[in-house]
Each structure stands twice: as structure tokens, then as C-alpha cells.
Design an enzyme around this catalytic site. Sequence first.
Site, mmCIF file in Angstrom:
data_model
loop_
_atom_site.group_PDB
_atom_site.id
_atom_site.type_symbol
_atom_site.label_atom_id
_atom_site.label_comp_id
_atom_site.label_asym_id
_atom_site.label_seq_id
_atom_site.Cartn_x
_atom_site.Cartn_y
_atom_site.Cartn_z
ATOM 1 N N THR A 49 5.204 0.100 18.597
ATOM 2 C CA THR A 49 4.521 0.958 17.615
ATOM 3 C C THR A 49 3.297 0.253 17.042
ATOM 4 O OG1 THR A 49 6.182 0.272 16.000
ATOM 5 C CG2 THR A 49 6.428 2.469 16.919
ATOM 6 N N GLU A 70 9.226 -2.222 17.467
ATOM 7 C CA GLU A 70 8.247 -2.504 16.412
ATOM 8 C C GLU A 70 6.927 -2.959 17.030
ATOM 9 O OE1 GLU A 70 8.477 -1.692 13.371
ATOM 10 O OE2 GLU A 70 10.600 -1.589 12.906
ATOM 11 N N GLU A 114 9.060 1.941 6.179
ATOM 12 C CA GLU A 114 8.783 2.852 7.302
ATOM 13 C C GLU A 114 8.479 4.269 6.823
ATOM 14 O OE1 GLU A 114 8.470 2.718 10.554
ATOM 15 O OE2 GLU A 114 8.747 0.564 10.737
ATOM 16 N N ASP A 152 2.111 -3.043 9.198
ATOM 17 C CA ASP A 152 3.540 -3.016 8.819
ATOM 18 C C ASP A 152 4.413 -3.273 10.048
ATOM 19 O OD1 ASP A 152 2.749 -2.223 6.293
ATOM 20 O OD2 ASP A 152 3.956 -0.398 6.238
ATOM 21 N N GLU A 153 4.085 -2.592 11.135
ATOM 22 C CA GLU A 153 4.907 -2.710 12.343
ATOM 23 C C GLU A 153 4.917 -4.156 12.840
ATOM 24 O OE1 GLU A 153 6.419 -0.096 12.441
ATOM 25 O OE2 GLU A 153 5.240 1.726 12.758
ATOM 26 N N TRP A 188 0.837 -1.208 0.000
ATOM 27 C CA TRP A 188 0.000 0.000 0.000
ATOM 28 C C TRP A 188 0.873 1.260 0.000
ATOM 29 C CZ3 TRP A 188 0.401 3.478 4.110
ATOM 30 C CH2 TRP A 188 1.033 3.001 5.259
ATOM 31 N N HIS A 195 7.353 -6.107 10.808
ATOM 32 C CA HIS A 195 8.723 -5.748 11.182
ATOM 33 C C HIS A 195 9.110 -6.387 12.516
ATOM 34 C CE1 HIS A 195 8.216 -1.813 8.638
ATOM 35 N NE2 HIS A 195 8.260 -2.900 7.907
ATOM 36 N N HIS A 230 4.998 5.660 6.685
ATOM 37 C CA HIS A 230 4.198 5.894 7.892
ATOM 38 C C HIS A 230 4.105 7.383 8.232
ATOM 39 C CE1 HIS A 230 5.354 1.547 9.242
ATOM 40 N NE2 HIS A 230 4.637 1.586 8.140
ATOM 41 N N GLU A 261 7.768 8.931 13.690
ATOM 42 C CA GLU A 261 7.960 8.267 12.394
ATOM 43 C C GLU A 261 8.804 9.137 11.457
ATOM 44 O OE1 GLU A 261 7.104 5.260 11.503
ATOM 45 O OE2 GLU A 261 5.567 4.632 12.920
HETATM 46 FE FE LIG Z 1 8.400 0.305 12.667
HETATM 47 FE FE LIG Z 2 6.658 3.006 11.601
#
Ligand SMILES: [Fe+2]
Ligand SMILES: [Fe+2]
Length: 334
Positions: free
Chosen positions: A172, A169, A116, A201-202, A33, A205, A119, A76
Site C-alpha cells: 500500500t 503495508e 488506518e 503512514d503505510e 495529521w 506500519h 486513510h 481502505e
Molecule cells: Fe496500512
Molecule cells: Fe491504509
Amino acid sequence: MALENIRLEVMKTIESKVDGFIDQYLIPVDDIWQPTDFLPNLQGEEGLENVKQLREEAKELGYDFWVVLVADMVTEEALPTYESWLMDVEGVDQQRRADGEQNPWSKWVRHWTGEENRHGDTLNKYLYLSGRVNMREIEKTTQHLINDGFDIGTGRDPYKNFVYTSFQELATNISHKRVGQLAKKKGNKMLGKMCNIIAGDEMRHYMAYREFVKTIFEHDPSEMMLAFHDMMKKKIVMPAQFLRESGEGIAQAFENFSNAAQRLGVYTTYDYIEILKKLNAYWEIDKMRALTDEAEKARDYLMKLPDRMTRIADRIAIPQDQYTFKWVENNGII
Ligand SMILES: [Fe+2]
Ligand SMILES: [Fe+2]
């Protein structure tokens, strides 16, 4: 062999797995995305309508909420600090190899940074369009934070750095997810989706970094345990530890933000403890054998730490007084 050299050896040994980690935990550019997928598309007429809707929805959000969202965004946006820090870790080499290929670890850091970067971009555009915050003050805070850098107590040690990133990670993931839930509850559909997709996403990660640590545990259990112990003993500091407002020194801003996050229940001391429990469990430190005496003691400390921290947390009250940030003043929100 000196300690650092053993670490370098381990990093070299794991190198062959890093491409696999990239495939497993990161998503190619064409498939992932982009901020625009969740923001009003201003190329069409309906884009302006969507902006109006976004601004309407944003009217219901309270003061602490904006403070937390701004600080999350600024955190971020200080990504240059994190990328340059990770690029300097032992075993991560920015130079391309003789065959023109990237060193696998630096490739990881670059690809992770690429993900990242979306974000801060997403949240920044949202905040700008919302019209509810003082963007210029926020921009100054971001520039200050990048200027001030951070010191997370890991040095250039890959073991400590991967403990830190595993922890961060997940932290967040939790905070973005909760902000998204709060937004949704107040009828902010667009913002809810943005925070949720970022939290996703976090999570990926987090799963990658905890795997790095697990792999290191297989190669160098005692030293990995000591590194984990060292990081938890001095406490994991937040990447925005040096957060400040324009014209102010580094002192209160982070604490005031953190208090707002605790009041909202977006990220609390109990979350910190939960993360530690999850890491202890995933790395199965209770089952680890053949440790040195020192590492054995470190393991015992880590096993007991969640309970100890819970007892302390139970006794600490969260400050209720709201601090007025320049980021969110004069917008009619109480
Ligand atoms: Fe992250
Ligand atoms: Fe992030």
C-alpha cells in the site's frame, strides 16, 4: 507442546515490547495529521474556493486513474474486516486485564486501526468532492466488500498474519505513493499531498510489522521460516480480493482493477517481487542458522523465489482492454 501453544508463548514473551513498538512506529492522536488538514476546510469562505480548485484539478485525470483511486479507497474503507481479523489472532486478547490495562497486542491493533481509519476517510471525501465518480455505486461496493469479508490464508496464526501485514503495508505504501506522483504530475496538488501522507503512514506500519516478524525469528526461527514460506507459496492475496460491483458476483472486479493498476504502473508483479526481496533481506534469512531440515528447505525456496517469479512475470503481458466500471461511468472520461 502443541505448535499453537509455542506461538502463544512467543506472543506472550514479546508482549513486553509492544508498548515500545507503539511509541516507535505510531504517532499520538494530538500529533498526527487528520484528513481535514489536506482537504478543503468548509468552515470558511475560502473552503468553497478550494473545492472549486480541487474539481478543476481533477479534470485532467484519466479513466484507469479513477478506477485505481476508487479501488484503493474501497480497500481502505473495508477496515472493519481487517481489525476484526487481527483481533482474532492467537495472542491478541480483546479483554482488558484485571488491572484495567489493555492487552498490549490488542492495544496495537486498536491504535493501528485508528491510524488506518484516516486513510479511507481522506480518499472518500476527496472522491466525493471531485464530482468525477459515481459515489453511490462506490458506496455499494464498499458495503459489499465488508459483507463479503476476506480470507487471506493466515488462519489465526500470528506468524503468518504478521508476514501478511508486513507485505501489505509495503504494497500500500508503493501504490499510494505512485498514485500521488501521478496526481502531482497532472497538476493535482491536493490529491498528491493526500496520497503522499497516507503512503508515509503505510511505511511506518510496514516497519513495525517487519519488526514483529524479526523478533519472532529470534525466538522461533524454524517455525517463523515455515510460516513465511507457506504464505509466499500460496501467494499473498490482496485484501480487496472479493471486490465487486453492485448487481455482480465476485469474479472480475478485482482483476480488472488490478489490470488498471498494472497499466498505470501503480502496482505491478515486479513490485510484488521487490517486496519479497526486501523482506528476505530485512529478515536476513540467508544468514539464519540452526534451522530444522524442513525450515532449511523453506529458506532455500524463499531465496530462489524472486528470480523464479521474475522469469514468469517477464512472459506475462498486461491486458490492455479497459473495463467499464459503474464507479466511473458517464463522467466524460475516456
Ligand atoms: Fe496500512
Ligand atoms: Fe491504509
